[in-house]
Design an enzyme around this catalytic site. Structure first.
Site, PDB file in Angstrom:
ATOM      1  N   ASP A  37      49.898  17.480  45.170  1.00 32.96           N
ATOM      2  CA  ASP A  37      50.075  17.560  46.628  1.00 32.96           C
ATOM      3  C   ASP A  37      50.762  18.878  46.978  1.00 32.96           C
ATOM      4  O   ASP A  37      51.828  19.183  46.456  1.00 32.96           O
ATOM      5  CB  ASP A  37      50.895  16.364  47.131  1.00 32.96           C
ATOM      6  CG  ASP A  37      50.737  16.139  48.624  1.00 32.96           C
ATOM      7  OD1 ASP A  37      50.800  17.126  49.393  1.00 32.96           O
ATOM      8  OD2 ASP A  37      50.547  14.979  49.035  1.00 32.96           O
TER       9      ASP A  37
ATOM     10  N   THR B 221      48.534  10.062  50.336  1.00 29.48           N
ATOM     11  CA  THR B 221      47.526  10.429  49.323  1.00 29.48           C
ATOM     12  C   THR B 221      46.974   9.198  48.600  1.00 29.48           C
ATOM     13  O   THR B 221      45.760   8.953  48.661  1.00 29.48           O
ATOM     14  CB  THR B 221      48.093  11.463  48.328  1.00 29.48           C
ATOM     15  OG1 THR B 221      48.719  12.516  49.055  1.00 29.48           O
ATOM     16  CG2 THR B 221      47.003  12.022  47.433  1.00 29.48           C
TER      17      THR B 221
ATOM     18  N   GLU C 275      48.651  11.399  41.160  1.00 32.47           N
ATOM     19  CA  GLU C 275      49.177  12.379  42.113  1.00 32.47           C
ATOM     20  C   GLU C 275      50.565  12.895  41.741  1.00 32.47           C
ATOM     21  O   GLU C 275      51.485  12.104  41.509  1.00 32.47           O
ATOM     22  CB  GLU C 275      49.261  11.777  43.526  1.00 32.47           C
ATOM     23  CG  GLU C 275      49.674  12.833  44.550  1.00 32.47           C
ATOM     24  CD  GLU C 275      50.257  12.271  45.843  1.00 32.47           C
ATOM     25  OE1 GLU C 275      50.620  11.076  45.881  1.00 32.47           O
ATOM     26  OE2 GLU C 275      50.375  13.046  46.798  1.00 32.47           O
TER      27      GLU C 275
ATOM     28  N   HIS D 107      58.064  21.640  51.359  1.00 35.40           N
ATOM     29  CA  HIS D 107      58.627  21.343  52.682  1.00 35.40           C
ATOM     30  C   HIS D 107      60.114  21.720  52.729  1.00 35.40           C
ATOM     31  O   HIS D 107      60.613  22.188  53.748  1.00 35.40           O
ATOM     32  CB  HIS D 107      58.489  19.851  53.022  1.00 35.40           C
ATOM     33  CG  HIS D 107      57.113  19.466  53.464  1.00 35.40           C
ATOM     34  ND1 HIS D 107      56.557  19.905  54.653  1.00 35.40           N
ATOM     35  CD2 HIS D 107      56.169  18.688  52.881  1.00 35.40           C
ATOM     36  CE1 HIS D 107      55.326  19.400  54.772  1.00 35.40           C
ATOM     37  NE2 HIS D 107      55.071  18.667  53.705  1.00 35.40           N
TER      38      HIS D 107
ATOM     39  N   SER E 251      48.096  15.531  54.309  1.00 34.57           N
ATOM     40  CA  SER E 251      47.688  14.816  53.094  1.00 34.57           C
ATOM     41  C   SER E 251      46.781  13.635  53.385  1.00 34.57           C
ATOM     42  O   SER E 251      45.963  13.254  52.541  1.00 34.57           O
ATOM     43  CB  SER E 251      48.928  14.320  52.344  1.00 34.57           C
ATOM     44  OG  SER E 251      49.659  15.415  51.873  1.00 34.57           O
TER      45      SER E 251
ATOM     46  N   ASP F 295      45.484  18.892  47.830  1.00 33.68           N
ATOM     47  CA  ASP F 295      44.994  18.497  49.149  1.00 33.68           C
ATOM     48  C   ASP F 295      45.109  19.642  50.164  1.00 33.68           C
ATOM     49  O   ASP F 295      44.323  19.764  51.083  1.00 33.68           O
ATOM     50  CB  ASP F 295      45.727  17.239  49.635  1.00 33.68           C
ATOM     51  CG  ASP F 295      47.245  17.312  49.458  1.00 33.68           C
ATOM     52  OD1 ASP F 295      47.762  18.323  48.930  1.00 33.68           O
ATOM     53  OD2 ASP F 295      47.911  16.343  49.855  1.00 33.68           O
ATOM     54  N   HIS F 296      46.126  20.482  49.946  1.00 34.64           N
ATOM     55  CA  HIS F 296      46.413  21.628  50.824  1.00 34.64           C
ATOM     56  C   HIS F 296      47.567  22.360  50.173  1.00 34.64           C
ATOM     57  O   HIS F 296      48.106  21.886  49.169  1.00 34.64           O
ATOM     58  CB  HIS F 296      46.820  21.161  52.231  1.00 34.64           C
ATOM     59  CG  HIS F 296      47.949  20.178  52.195  1.00 34.64           C
ATOM     60  ND1 HIS F 296      49.265  20.546  51.917  1.00 34.64           N
ATOM     61  CD2 HIS F 296      47.965  18.824  52.315  1.00 34.64           C
ATOM     62  CE1 HIS F 296      50.013  19.466  51.888  1.00 34.64           C
ATOM     63  NE2 HIS F 296      49.257  18.401  52.110  1.00 34.64           N
TER      64      HIS F 296
ATOM     65  N   ASP G 159      54.673  19.016  46.955  1.00 35.59           N
ATOM     66  CA  ASP G 159      54.652  19.130  48.422  1.00 35.59           C
ATOM     67  C   ASP G 159      56.057  19.025  49.016  1.00 35.59           C
ATOM     68  O   ASP G 159      56.418  19.777  49.926  1.00 35.59           O
ATOM     69  CB  ASP G 159      53.764  18.011  48.978  1.00 35.59           C
ATOM     70  CG  ASP G 159      53.758  17.918  50.490  1.00 35.59           C
ATOM     71  OD1 ASP G 159      53.201  18.830  51.133  1.00 35.59           O
ATOM     72  OD2 ASP G 159      54.303  16.936  51.032  1.00 35.59           O
TER      73      ASP G 159
HETATM   74 MG    MG Z   1      50.872  12.985  48.696  1.00 32.72          MG
HETATM   75 ZN    ZN Z   2      53.241  17.783  53.082  1.00 30.84          ZN
END
Ligand code: MG
Ligand code: ZN
Length: 371
Positions: free
Chosen positions: A52, A146, A262, A271, A93, A309-310, A267
């Site tokens: 993620d 996710t 995952e 953040h 996500s 995912d990004h 992620d």
């Molecule tokens: Mg996720």
């Molecule tokens: Zn995020």
């Protein structure tokens, strides 16, 4: 003369016959050779690992911050995924996992529903009737965007309590991650006893630790109230170990399996703009990739896919104040970015995963290999 003519005629005909044979073989060769190329060797098993928020700078960080060569190095086909959502240039996500799990482009926040909020079937829902085993593992809660997009349907990713109700009847063979607070009866607005529902549906539920062995029953393991702890706080080898146990269990099915793993907190490090958090989660994910690749090395009918995912944090490996011998991990946002993300594959069917394609294309590419 006649003889000569006949001879000539015969020679002509023999020539024609030889020529025909040559043409037929050439055409035949032309017909058969692309067919051979189109004949894709299909895998029996697919392991999809999602980092993620893992863009190319995050992947690159593993090469600078890991003491040994990262497992990313072991892949043979590399591509890029365009990550936008249906309603936004920058994806979240939920929309991204919905794209991967269903092939449908949708809005940010959607859990396996389309733009009209209509549920769309997921890869897991489609392959369970084909007697293929399934598993999901996550370092967030299993109800987080996710993993949720692979088994639940909800208008909003925040409907954790609703999302949880899909699990006991999901028929997923192996589940491991966090999320007890969405299961506990006392916390639930509807006072449903989801632990009992799990048991009624043939699950063995564990909330203390990862089991050492697999059982014949479906297994659901929840080891945190919400997300699992950080690597920095001593989570240890939860992700690689859970992956090992899942592979051991799922590979008993001769019809094959689909396992989604995952690395959720790459992620969260992004953040937080916290490079230590991000990189420790990334290296844990890389170790888990190693477990999947080691399994595939011994089980040749396995396709391993690693993607994201990004990207999160607009992370870059910048030179430190002009010192080109020093990298200073730098962030440009506390949110996500629109950059393309890499996709790494190795195993039967990997040739379908090179090039540049949309997040929604991944679903059909995987389904084609199961059909
Ligand atoms: Mg996720
Ligand atoms: Zn995020």
């Amino acid at each position: 003369m006649i003889t000569f003519e006949n001879k000539k005629f015969r020679m002509k005909n023999i020539g024609k016959i030889i020529l025909s044979i040559l043409i037929i073989s050439a055409v035949g060769y032309r017909l058969s050779s692309p067919n051979k190329k189109q004949e894709i060797k299909k895998p029996k098993n697919i392991i999809l690992l999602i980092g993620d928020g893992m863009g190319l700078s995050e992947v690159s960080a593993s090469y600078f911050f890991k003491d040994s060569t990262p497992n990313f190095d072991r892949f043979t086909t590399i591509g890029l995924i365009k990550t936008s959502a249906a309603d936004a240039l920058v994806c979240d996500s939920a929309a991204s996992a919905t794209a991967f799990a269903t092939g449908v482009a949708t809005y940010n926040g959607a859990i396996a529903v389309d733009m009209q909020k209509k549920p769309v079937p997921t890869i897991i829902e489609k392959i369970i009737p084909m007697n293929i085993s399934t598993g999901i593992i996550s370092t967030s809660s299993i109800m987080h965007a996710t993993p949720a997009s692979f088994y639940a349907h909800a208008d909003s990713r925040k409907s954790y309590q609703d999302i949880a109700t899909f699990l006991p009847t999901s028929k997923i063979d192996f589940i491991a991650g966090g999320g007890t607070k969405f299961l506990d009866k006392d916390n639930r607005e509807d006072a449903r006893d989801l632990y009992k529902e799990f048991e009624d549906n043939g699950y063995e539920v564990q909330t203390n630790s990862l089991p050492n062995t697999t059982t014949d029953k479906k297994q659901a393991i929840f080891l945190a109230e919400d997300g699992m702890g950080k690597m920095l706080e001593g989570r240890g080898d939860f992700l690689p170990n859970a992956t090992k146990i899942a592979l051991d269990k799922l590979s008993k099915n001769e019809n094959g399996f689909f396992l989604m793993v995952e690395g959720s907190q790459i992620d969260w490090g992004g953040h937080d703009n916290d490079a230590d958090y991000l990189i420790t989660e990334l290296l844990d994910f890389d170790k888990t990739i190693g477990v999947a690749l080691d399994f595939a090395a011994k089980n040749a009918e396995t396709l391993v896919i690693v993607t994201a995912d990004h990207e999160t944090g607009g992370f870059t490996l910048a030179a430190d104040d002009g010192d080109y011998n020093k990298i200073k991990p730098t962030f440009s946002t506390t949110g996500h970015s629109a950059t393309m993300v890499p996709i790494f594959t190795t195993g039967p069917g990997e040739n379908n995963f090179g090039g540049i394609f949309k997040n929604t294309a991944l679903f059909q590419k995987m389904m084609d290999l199961f059909n």
